[in-house]
Scaffold this motif. Sequence first.
Motif, PDB file in Angstrom:
ATOM      1  N   ARG A   1       0.836  -1.198   0.000  1.00  0.00           N
ATOM      2  CA  ARG A   1       0.000   0.000   0.000  1.00  0.00           C
ATOM      3  C   ARG A   1       0.876   1.256   0.000  1.00  0.00           C
ATOM      4  N   GLU A   2       1.984   1.217   0.767  1.00  0.00           N
ATOM      5  CA  GLU A   2       2.852   2.389   0.903  1.00  0.00           C
ATOM      6  C   GLU A   2       3.485   2.753  -0.438  1.00  0.00           C
ATOM      7  N   ASP A   3       3.994   1.755  -1.141  1.00  0.00           N
ATOM      8  CA  ASP A   3       4.594   2.026  -2.452  1.00  0.00           C
ATOM      9  C   ASP A   3       3.542   2.557  -3.426  1.00  0.00           C
ATOM     10  N   ALA A   4       2.354   1.975  -3.385  1.00  0.00           N
ATOM     11  CA  ALA A   4       1.298   2.431  -4.279  1.00  0.00           C
ATOM     12  C   ALA A   4       0.942   3.893  -3.994  1.00  0.00           C
ATOM     13  N   GLY A   5       0.848   4.241  -2.720  1.00  0.00           N
ATOM     14  CA  GLY A   5       0.524   5.615  -2.351  1.00  0.00           C
ATOM     15  C   GLY A   5       1.580   6.602  -2.815  1.00  0.00           C
ATOM     16  N   GLN A   6       2.838   6.183  -2.743  1.00  0.00           N
ATOM     17  CA  GLN A   6       3.917   7.042  -3.198  1.00  0.00           C
ATOM     18  C   GLN A   6       3.864   7.250  -4.711  1.00  0.00           C
ATOM     19  N   LEU A   7       3.516   6.202  -5.461  1.00  0.00           N
ATOM     20  CA  LEU A   7       3.376   6.327  -6.918  1.00  0.00           C
ATOM     21  C   LEU A   7       2.263   7.310  -7.266  1.00  0.00           C
ATOM     22  N   VAL A   8       1.157   7.241  -6.510  1.00  0.00           N
ATOM     23  CA  VAL A   8       0.056   8.195  -6.723  1.00  0.00           C
ATOM     24  C   VAL A   8       0.557   9.615  -6.474  1.00  0.00           C
ATOM     25  N   ALA A   9       1.277   9.802  -5.351  1.00  0.00           N
ATOM     26  CA  ALA A   9       1.749  11.139  -4.983  1.00  0.00           C
ATOM     27  C   ALA A   9       2.695  11.714  -6.033  1.00  0.00           C
ATOM     28  N   MET A  10       3.441  10.850  -6.709  1.00  0.00           N
ATOM     29  CA  MET A  10       4.411  11.300  -7.704  1.00  0.00           C
ATOM     30  C   MET A  10       3.779  11.538  -9.076  1.00  0.00           C
TER      31      MET A  10
ATOM     32  N   TYR B   1       4.774 -11.518  -6.613  1.00  0.00           N
ATOM     33  CA  TYR B   1       3.398 -11.986  -6.418  1.00  0.00           C
ATOM     34  C   TYR B   1       2.737 -11.314  -5.221  1.00  0.00           C
ATOM     35  N   LEU B   2       1.492 -10.875  -5.433  1.00  0.00           N
ATOM     36  CA  LEU B   2       0.667 -10.366  -4.343  1.00  0.00           C
ATOM     37  C   LEU B   2      -0.604 -11.211  -4.295  1.00  0.00           C
ATOM     38  N   PRO B   3      -0.813 -11.987  -3.225  1.00  0.00           N
ATOM     39  CA  PRO B   3      -2.048 -12.769  -3.142  1.00  0.00           C
ATOM     40  C   PRO B   3      -3.260 -11.838  -3.137  1.00  0.00           C
ATOM     41  N   PRO B   4      -4.322 -12.196  -3.843  1.00  0.00           N
ATOM     42  CA  PRO B   4      -5.501 -11.313  -3.893  1.00  0.00           C
ATOM     43  C   PRO B   4      -6.001 -10.908  -2.513  1.00  0.00           C
ATOM     44  N   GLU B   5      -5.889 -11.808  -1.529  1.00  0.00           N
ATOM     45  CA  GLU B   5      -6.387 -11.474  -0.189  1.00  0.00           C
ATOM     46  C   GLU B   5      -5.527 -10.413   0.502  1.00  0.00           C
ATOM     47  N   ASP B   6      -4.308 -10.174  -0.021  1.00  0.00           N
ATOM     48  CA  ASP B   6      -3.440  -9.127   0.540  1.00  0.00           C
ATOM     49  C   ASP B   6      -3.549  -7.812  -0.236  1.00  0.00           C
ATOM     50  N   ALA B   7      -4.471  -7.761  -1.183  1.00  0.00           N
ATOM     51  CA  ALA B   7      -4.588  -6.579  -2.047  1.00  0.00           C
ATOM     52  C   ALA B   7      -5.799  -5.727  -1.674  1.00  0.00           C
ATOM     53  N   ALA B   8      -6.190  -5.773  -0.403  1.00  0.00           N
ATOM     54  CA  ALA B   8      -7.408  -5.061   0.030  1.00  0.00           C
ATOM     55  C   ALA B   8      -7.283  -3.551  -0.109  1.00  0.00           C
ATOM     56  N   TRP B   9      -6.061  -3.039  -0.290  1.00  0.00           N
ATOM     57  CA  TRP B   9      -5.846  -1.591  -0.444  1.00  0.00           C
ATOM     58  C   TRP B   9      -6.111  -1.110  -1.865  1.00  0.00           C
ATOM     59  N   LEU B  10      -6.234  -2.015  -2.818  1.00  0.00           N
ATOM     60  CA  LEU B  10      -6.397  -1.591  -4.212  1.00  0.00           C
ATOM     61  C   LEU B  10      -7.675  -0.784  -4.451  1.00  0.00           C
ATOM     62  N   PRO B  11      -8.837  -1.176  -3.890  1.00  0.00           N
ATOM     63  CA  PRO B  11     -10.038  -0.362  -4.142  1.00  0.00           C
ATOM     64  C   PRO B  11      -9.897   1.092  -3.678  1.00  0.00           C
ATOM     65  N   ASP B  12      -9.062   1.335  -2.661  1.00  0.00           N
ATOM     66  CA  ASP B  12      -8.884   2.706  -2.159  1.00  0.00           C
ATOM     67  C   ASP B  12      -8.214   3.621  -3.188  1.00  0.00           C
ATOM     68  N   LEU B  13      -7.576   3.031  -4.202  1.00  0.00           N
ATOM     69  CA  LEU B  13      -6.843   3.821  -5.192  1.00  0.00           C
ATOM     70  C   LEU B  13      -7.694   4.158  -6.415  1.00  0.00           C
ATOM     71  N   ALA B  14      -8.953   3.740  -6.402  1.00  0.00           N
ATOM     72  CA  ALA B  14      -9.820   3.986  -7.555  1.00  0.00           C
ATOM     73  C   ALA B  14      -9.848   5.479  -7.889  1.00  0.00           C
ATOM     74  N   GLY B  15      -9.606   5.784  -9.170  1.00  0.00           N
ATOM     75  CA  GLY B  15      -9.645   7.170  -9.618  1.00  0.00           C
ATOM     76  C   GLY B  15      -8.373   7.955  -9.373  1.00  0.00           C
ATOM     77  N   LYS B  16      -7.406   7.354  -8.662  1.00  0.00           N
ATOM     78  CA  LYS B  16      -6.152   8.062  -8.363  1.00  0.00           C
ATOM     79  C   LYS B  16      -5.006   7.631  -9.270  1.00  0.00           C
ATOM     80  N   ILE B  17      -5.066   6.391  -9.722  1.00  0.00           N
ATOM     81  CA  ILE B  17      -4.025   5.824 -10.578  1.00  0.00           C
ATOM     82  C   ILE B  17      -4.673   4.654 -11.313  1.00  0.00           C
ATOM     83  N   LEU B  18      -4.254   4.382 -12.532  1.00  0.00           N
ATOM     84  CA  LEU B  18      -4.807   3.253 -13.271  1.00  0.00           C
ATOM     85  C   LEU B  18      -4.270   1.954 -12.663  1.00  0.00           C
ATOM     86  N   ARG B  19      -5.179   1.043 -12.295  1.00  0.00           N
ATOM     87  CA  ARG B  19      -4.791  -0.188 -11.596  1.00  0.00           C
ATOM     88  C   ARG B  19      -4.876  -1.366 -12.564  1.00  0.00           C
ATOM     89  N   VAL B  20      -3.729  -1.984 -12.819  1.00  0.00           N
ATOM     90  CA  VAL B  20      -3.637  -3.072 -13.794  1.00  0.00           C
ATOM     91  C   VAL B  20      -3.291  -4.362 -13.055  1.00  0.00           C
TER      92      VAL B  20
END
Length: 218
Positions: free
Chosen positions: A23-32, A48-67
């Motif tokens: 989540r921290e790295d993703a947030g930094q990419l958004v900020a940059m 690899y990121l297990p889907p169950e560990d990716a609960a932070w991805l929905p919080d990034l909707a609209g801030k960065i394109l999530r692939v």
Amino acid sequence: MPSLESFLDPATVSLKICGVTTREDAGQLVAMGVDALGVNFWPRSKRYLPPEDAAWLPDLAGKILRVGVFVNEPPELPLRLVREGYLDVVQLHGDEKPEDAAAFREAGIPFIKAIGVKTQADLALATGYGAMAILLDAHAPGIYGGTGEVFDWEVASEFRRENPDLPVILAGGIVPENAGLAAMSVQPAALDIASGAEISPGIKDFEKVSAFLTALHR
């Protein structure tokens, strides 16, 4: 708000940082102001990121394109992650054939098809997928990206010239030092960076990310 259309707009070369695991790295990419991030859902990947560990991805909707990056995965998981708001785009990064992409075409879910390139012959099926973009990476059987290897960019340039309406994303061994040359010589819609912007697999180096943004004149 970043959109797939702006990400793939050939007027500017976008930047996608792949293999994000925290989540921290993703947030930094958004900020940059990075355009897109990739999350690898292939269990054999070093990133690899297990889907169950990716609960932070929905919080990034609209801030960065999530692939979401998948390798030879049945469509159920990627379709579910898009529908549940984890992802905007699916990236098929394995040995999928055009018929394997039918579920995404039928569901109207945007997807990118990655192809490992050694020669022009590797691109024979590229236009048959109905993908929003084709990602060209170094040919690495069984590894599927993130190798840091470069392929012959002239093959990518030729493909782009022959298919002017199909956006090309360039990957494979791109580092800050050659990013400007890659952007200029191939004129892709985007650069896709994994190992070239890392401290270790899955942990991003933000000095390098900043250098990529500078190289792309942003």
